[in-house]
Design a protein around this motif. Structure first.
Motif, PDB file in Angstrom:
ATOM      1  N   PRO A 209     -37.197  73.744 -12.497  1.00  0.00           N
ATOM      2  CA  PRO A 209     -35.951  73.046 -12.167  1.00  0.00           C
ATOM      3  C   PRO A 209     -35.080  72.903 -13.412  1.00  0.00           C
ATOM      4  CG  PRO A 209     -37.882  71.612 -11.858  1.00  0.00           C
ATOM      5  CD  PRO A 209     -38.382  72.891 -12.411  1.00  0.00           C
ATOM      6  N   VAL A 210     -33.772  72.805 -13.208  1.00  0.00           N
ATOM      7  CA  VAL A 210     -32.868  72.607 -14.346  1.00  0.00           C
ATOM      8  C   VAL A 210     -32.986  71.176 -14.886  1.00  0.00           C
ATOM      9  CG1 VAL A 210     -30.411  72.420 -14.960  1.00  0.00           C
ATOM     10  CG2 VAL A 210     -31.213  74.417 -13.713  1.00  0.00           C
ATOM     11  N   HIS A 211     -33.307  70.233 -13.995  1.00  0.00           N
ATOM     12  CA  HIS A 211     -33.349  68.836 -14.440  1.00  0.00           C
ATOM     13  C   HIS A 211     -34.558  68.560 -15.330  1.00  0.00           C
ATOM     14  CE1 HIS A 211     -36.687  67.954 -11.769  1.00  0.00           C
ATOM     15  NE2 HIS A 211     -36.053  68.559 -10.790  1.00  0.00           N
ATOM     16  N   GLY A 212     -34.544  67.412 -15.947  1.00  0.00           N
ATOM     17  CA  GLY A 212     -35.608  67.052 -16.877  1.00  0.00           C
ATOM     18  C   GLY A 212     -36.695  66.196 -16.252  1.00  0.00           C
ATOM     19  N   SER A 213     -37.380  65.408 -17.099  1.00  0.00           N
ATOM     20  CA  SER A 213     -38.611  64.735 -16.657  1.00  0.00           C
ATOM     21  C   SER A 213     -38.356  63.348 -16.041  1.00  0.00           C
ATOM     22  CB  SER A 213     -39.555  64.588 -17.843  1.00  0.00           C
ATOM     23  OG  SER A 213     -38.941  63.800 -18.854  1.00  0.00           O
ATOM     24  N   TRP A 214     -37.120  62.869 -16.100  1.00  0.00           N
ATOM     25  CA  TRP A 214     -36.728  61.583 -15.502  1.00  0.00           C
ATOM     26  C   TRP A 214     -37.849  60.542 -15.571  1.00  0.00           C
ATOM     27  CZ3 TRP A 214     -35.120  60.560  -9.691  1.00  0.00           C
ATOM     28  CH2 TRP A 214     -34.335  59.399  -9.649  1.00  0.00           C
ATOM     29  N   PRO A 215     -38.198  60.131 -16.794  1.00  0.00           N
ATOM     30  CA  PRO A 215     -39.372  59.256 -16.976  1.00  0.00           C
ATOM     31  C   PRO A 215     -39.289  57.949 -16.205  1.00  0.00           C
ATOM     32  CG  PRO A 215     -38.255  59.722 -19.088  1.00  0.00           C
ATOM     33  CD  PRO A 215     -37.545  60.509 -18.046  1.00  0.00           C
ATOM     34  N   GLN A 216     -38.062  57.434 -16.007  1.00  0.00           N
ATOM     35  CA  GLN A 216     -37.915  56.141 -15.307  1.00  0.00           C
ATOM     36  C   GLN A 216     -38.396  56.225 -13.858  1.00  0.00           C
ATOM     37  OE1 GLN A 216     -35.529  57.922 -16.696  1.00  0.00           O
ATOM     38  NE2 GLN A 216     -34.800  56.793 -18.480  1.00  0.00           N
ATOM     39  N   ALA A 217     -38.412  57.440 -13.320  1.00  0.00           N
ATOM     40  CA  ALA A 217     -38.783  57.595 -11.906  1.00  0.00           C
ATOM     41  C   ALA A 217     -40.245  57.990 -11.724  1.00  0.00           C
ATOM     42  CB  ALA A 217     -37.881  58.643 -11.249  1.00  0.00           C
TER      43      ALA A 217
END
Ligand code: IPM
Ligand code: MN
Length: 354
Positions: A273-281
């Protein structure tokens, strides 16, 4: 076909979306009679915590043995505000790109009819926009000579002719498979490296008379991308410009959680995916798995398995149409589906399809 897949789930939401990616891969392989086996490997902050290296040799060997890598995301905030950290998760990503020779990063920008209102741009500008950016991924400032002390620092934007030729070739070939329009993005009014890109681009354009080639400065391209995204068909550009422009393009569709990518080159290709690891989620079951699922589609298409890719795309479209959506793209008042539930719906759709 017989697929051997390396699965690198990484950090943050990585493991959750990775699992969905694998489930969808299994469903498609079952449907079309492909054999698939997986080898799991660690990377990113997870690998730093476990073995002190964000892309350990064992992970590299696993990737080299595989036909394709299904990658999710790396990154952890505990490293972000520590300029003295000796090793960072992102270095794992860069090491993977370099060691696997992944010089061509393909990032499509695609819109979904029912999500046009989610775009920060006016719907009429976005409706029908469909382009891909090909980002050079193993050269330029990311990998050129670097220096830093307390008084000065530099990064070198080095590019050799063979590096430029091979990525431009990818650009021209993609344009040929699409709408025969290639935009070569540079900063040739200022940078020597860009002037060489432009010179080689002009030489090669003569060899592809069926492709309409234009050259555009990166500042102008970043403006054009939001003023008139439909102008573009295929963009090819160097590493740093590509990094910036693809973040811009990824938000045009309305959610970064929708866009997949492929990195290809000398060894095993990587789909992520282009998006990152979104640690908050992390662990909340709210991340959108569609970009990961569409990365599966890109993998099948890479192996020229078009029907497999098309079925995944159809299932993704159907899930959006049916309002089976994660919170960030759900309509007002609509049920918010979790990562897992969206994945299950899509697997079910694939299993039931004829
Ligand atoms: C990307 C990311 C990476 C990059 C980071 C995480 C090193 O932003 O894949 O676009 O800059 O290439
Ligand atoms: Mn980036």
């Amino acid at each position: 076909m017989n697929f051997k897949i390396a699965v690198l789930a990484g950090d943050g939401i990585g493991p959750e979306i990775s699992k969905v990616g694998v489930d969808v891969m299994n469903a498609v392989c079952k449907k079309f009679g492909h054999q698939v086996t997986y080898e799991y490997a660690i990377c990113g902050a997870d690998a730093i915590d476990k073995v002190g290296d964000p892309f350990p040799d064992e992970t590299f060997q696993t990737c080299m043995r595989a036909d394709a890598v299904l990658f999710s995301a790396v990154g952890d905030p505990k490293f972000d505000n520590d300029p003295t950290a000796k090793v960072r998760p992102e270095q794992g990503l860069l090491a993977m790109r370099k060691k696997l020779g992944l010089y061509a990063n393909i990032r499509p920008m695609q819109t979904f009819k029912s999500l046009l209102h989610k775009s920060p741009l006016k719907a009429e500008l976005v409706d029908g926009a469909d382009f891909i950016t090909i980002r050079e991924l193993t050269g330029g400032m990311y990998f050129g000579e670097k220096y830093q002390d307390n008084e000065k620092a530099y990064d070198t934007n080095f590019y050799s002719r063979p590096e430029i030729e091979r990525i431009l070739k990818v650009g021209f070939e993609y344009a040929r498979k699409r709408n025969h329009h290639l935009t070569i993005v540079d900063k040739a009014n200022v940078l020597a490296s860009s002037r060489l890109w432009r010179q080689i681009g002009q030489e090669m354009a003569a060899l592809y008379p069926d492709v309409k080639t234009d050259f555009m400065y990166v500042d102008n391209a970043s403006m054009r991308m939001i003023q008139e995204p439909k102008f573009f068909d295929v963009i090819v550009t160097e590493n740093t410009f590509g990094d910036i422009l693809t973040d811009e393009s990824s938000c045009i569709s309305g959610s970064m959680g929708l866009l997949p990518s492929a990195s290809t080159g000398e060894h095993t290709p990587v789909f992520e995916p282009v998006h990152g690891s979104w640690p908050q989620a992390k662990g909340l079951n709210i991340a959108n798995p569609l970009a990961q699922i569409l990365s599966d589609a890109m993998m099948f298409e890479y192996f020229d398995l078009k029907a497999e890719g098309a079925l995944i795309r159809e299932a993704v479209d159907a899930s959006i149409e049916a309002n089976v959506r994660t919170p960030e793209i759900q309509v007002e008042g609509g049920t918010k589906y979790g990562t897992k539930e969206v994945g299950e719906w899509i697997v079910d759709y694939i299993e039931k399809s004829i």
